[in-house]
Design a protein around this motif. Structure first.
Motif, PDB file in Angstrom:
ATOM      1  N   GLN A  13       0.851  -1.175   0.000  1.00  0.00           N
ATOM      2  CA  GLN A  13       0.000   0.000   0.000  1.00  0.00           C
ATOM      3  C   GLN A  13       0.894   1.235   0.000  1.00  0.00           C
ATOM      4  O   GLN A  13       1.853   1.255   0.759  1.00  0.00           O
ATOM      5  N   PRO A  14       0.704   2.265  -0.728  1.00  0.00           N
ATOM      6  CA  PRO A  14      -0.318   2.352  -1.754  1.00  0.00           C
ATOM      7  C   PRO A  14       0.082   1.672  -3.061  1.00  0.00           C
ATOM      8  O   PRO A  14      -0.738   1.488  -3.937  1.00  0.00           O
ATOM      9  N   THR A  30      -3.402   2.065  -4.795  1.00  0.00           N
ATOM     10  CA  THR A  30      -4.644   2.215  -4.037  1.00  0.00           C
ATOM     11  C   THR A  30      -4.497   3.428  -3.126  1.00  0.00           C
ATOM     12  O   THR A  30      -3.514   3.554  -2.398  1.00  0.00           O
ATOM     13  N   ASP A  32      -6.790   6.076  -0.455  1.00  0.00           N
ATOM     14  CA  ASP A  32      -8.022   6.426   0.243  1.00  0.00           C
ATOM     15  C   ASP A  32      -8.421   7.841  -0.154  1.00  0.00           C
ATOM     16  O   ASP A  32      -7.584   8.635  -0.590  1.00  0.00           O
ATOM     17  N   ALA A  33      -9.690   8.171   0.016  1.00  0.00           N
ATOM     18  CA  ALA A  33     -10.182   9.513  -0.302  1.00  0.00           C
ATOM     19  C   ALA A  33      -9.306  10.558   0.381  1.00  0.00           C
ATOM     20  O   ALA A  33      -8.993  10.442   1.572  1.00  0.00           O
ATOM     21  N   GLU A  35      -6.166  11.041  -0.073  1.00  0.00           N
ATOM     22  CA  GLU A  35      -4.754  10.656  -0.100  1.00  0.00           C
ATOM     23  C   GLU A  35      -4.145  11.043  -1.447  1.00  0.00           C
ATOM     24  O   GLU A  35      -4.812  11.024  -2.471  1.00  0.00           O
ATOM     25  N   GLY A  54     -13.208   4.305  -8.409  1.00  0.00           N
ATOM     26  CA  GLY A  54     -13.020   5.539  -7.670  1.00  0.00           C
ATOM     27  C   GLY A  54     -12.971   6.761  -8.569  1.00  0.00           C
ATOM     28  O   GLY A  54     -13.468   6.751  -9.697  1.00  0.00           O
ATOM     29  N   ALA A  85      -6.618  11.218  -4.695  1.00  0.00           N
ATOM     30  CA  ALA A  85      -7.895  10.503  -4.693  1.00  0.00           C
ATOM     31  C   ALA A  85      -9.021  11.410  -4.212  1.00  0.00           C
ATOM     32  O   ALA A  85      -8.951  11.974  -3.126  1.00  0.00           O
ATOM     33  N   GLU A  87     -12.080  10.072  -4.084  1.00  0.00           N
ATOM     34  CA  GLU A  87     -12.739   9.039  -3.276  1.00  0.00           C
ATOM     35  C   GLU A  87     -11.815   7.831  -3.268  1.00  0.00           C
ATOM     36  O   GLU A  87     -10.813   7.815  -3.986  1.00  0.00           O
ATOM     37  N   ASP A  88     -12.100   6.837  -2.447  1.00  0.00           N
ATOM     38  CA  ASP A  88     -11.275   5.630  -2.429  1.00  0.00           C
ATOM     39  C   ASP A  88     -11.105   5.141  -3.859  1.00  0.00           C
ATOM     40  O   ASP A  88     -12.096   5.022  -4.596  1.00  0.00           O
ATOM     41  N   SER A  89      -9.855   4.870  -4.262  1.00  0.00           N
ATOM     42  CA  SER A  89      -9.570   4.583  -5.668  1.00  0.00           C
ATOM     43  C   SER A  89      -8.510   3.505  -5.833  1.00  0.00           C
ATOM     44  O   SER A  89      -7.618   3.362  -4.998  1.00  0.00           O
ATOM     45  N   THR A  90      -8.630   2.786  -6.944  1.00  0.00           N
ATOM     46  CA  THR A  90      -7.629   1.800  -7.351  1.00  0.00           C
ATOM     47  C   THR A  90      -7.300   2.043  -8.818  1.00  0.00           C
ATOM     48  O   THR A  90      -8.202   2.171  -9.646  1.00  0.00           O
TER      49      THR A  90
END
Length: 101
Positions: A13-14, A30, A32-33, A35, A54, A85, A87-90
């Motif tokens: 991570q990330p 990855t 988080d919102a 980040e 995301g 990000a 929103e939470d994203s990949t």
């Protein structure tokens, strides 16, 4: 040889290296919102940035692009990049060695 991975099963991570020691370099990102990844570049690479899910604001040389799930961006790795990000994203990022034309 065929290697198959599920993005959710990768460690790191990330950043998670999808195929260690293989070219092109392939990374799962990855975030988080809220980040972000600090501004950086990948000299001598061509980049393909695929947003799996995301929403990300992708800053390239100070210009910002709003990406949503399913969007694909391609750009020169010499450019300054800084994803944030929304929103939470990949994302799946492919960093290919630049070839001479």
């Amino acid at each position: 040889m065929t290697t198959i991975h599920h993005l959710d099963d990768l460690d790191g991570q990330p950043h998670a290296n999808v195929f260690p020691d293989a070219e092109p370099k392939t990374i799962r990102l990855t975030l988080d919102a809220g980040e972000e990844v600090a501004t950086h570049s990948h000299p001598d690479r061509e980049i393909v940035f695929y947003l799996v899910d995301g929403a990300i604001e992708l800053a390239l040389d100070g210009e910002t692009y709003a990406l949503s799930a399913g969007d694909v961006a391609r750009f020169d790795g010499d450019r300054d990049i800084a994803p944030t990000a929304v929103e939470d994203s990949t994302a799946l990022i492919v960093l290919a060695n630049r070839t001479s034309d």
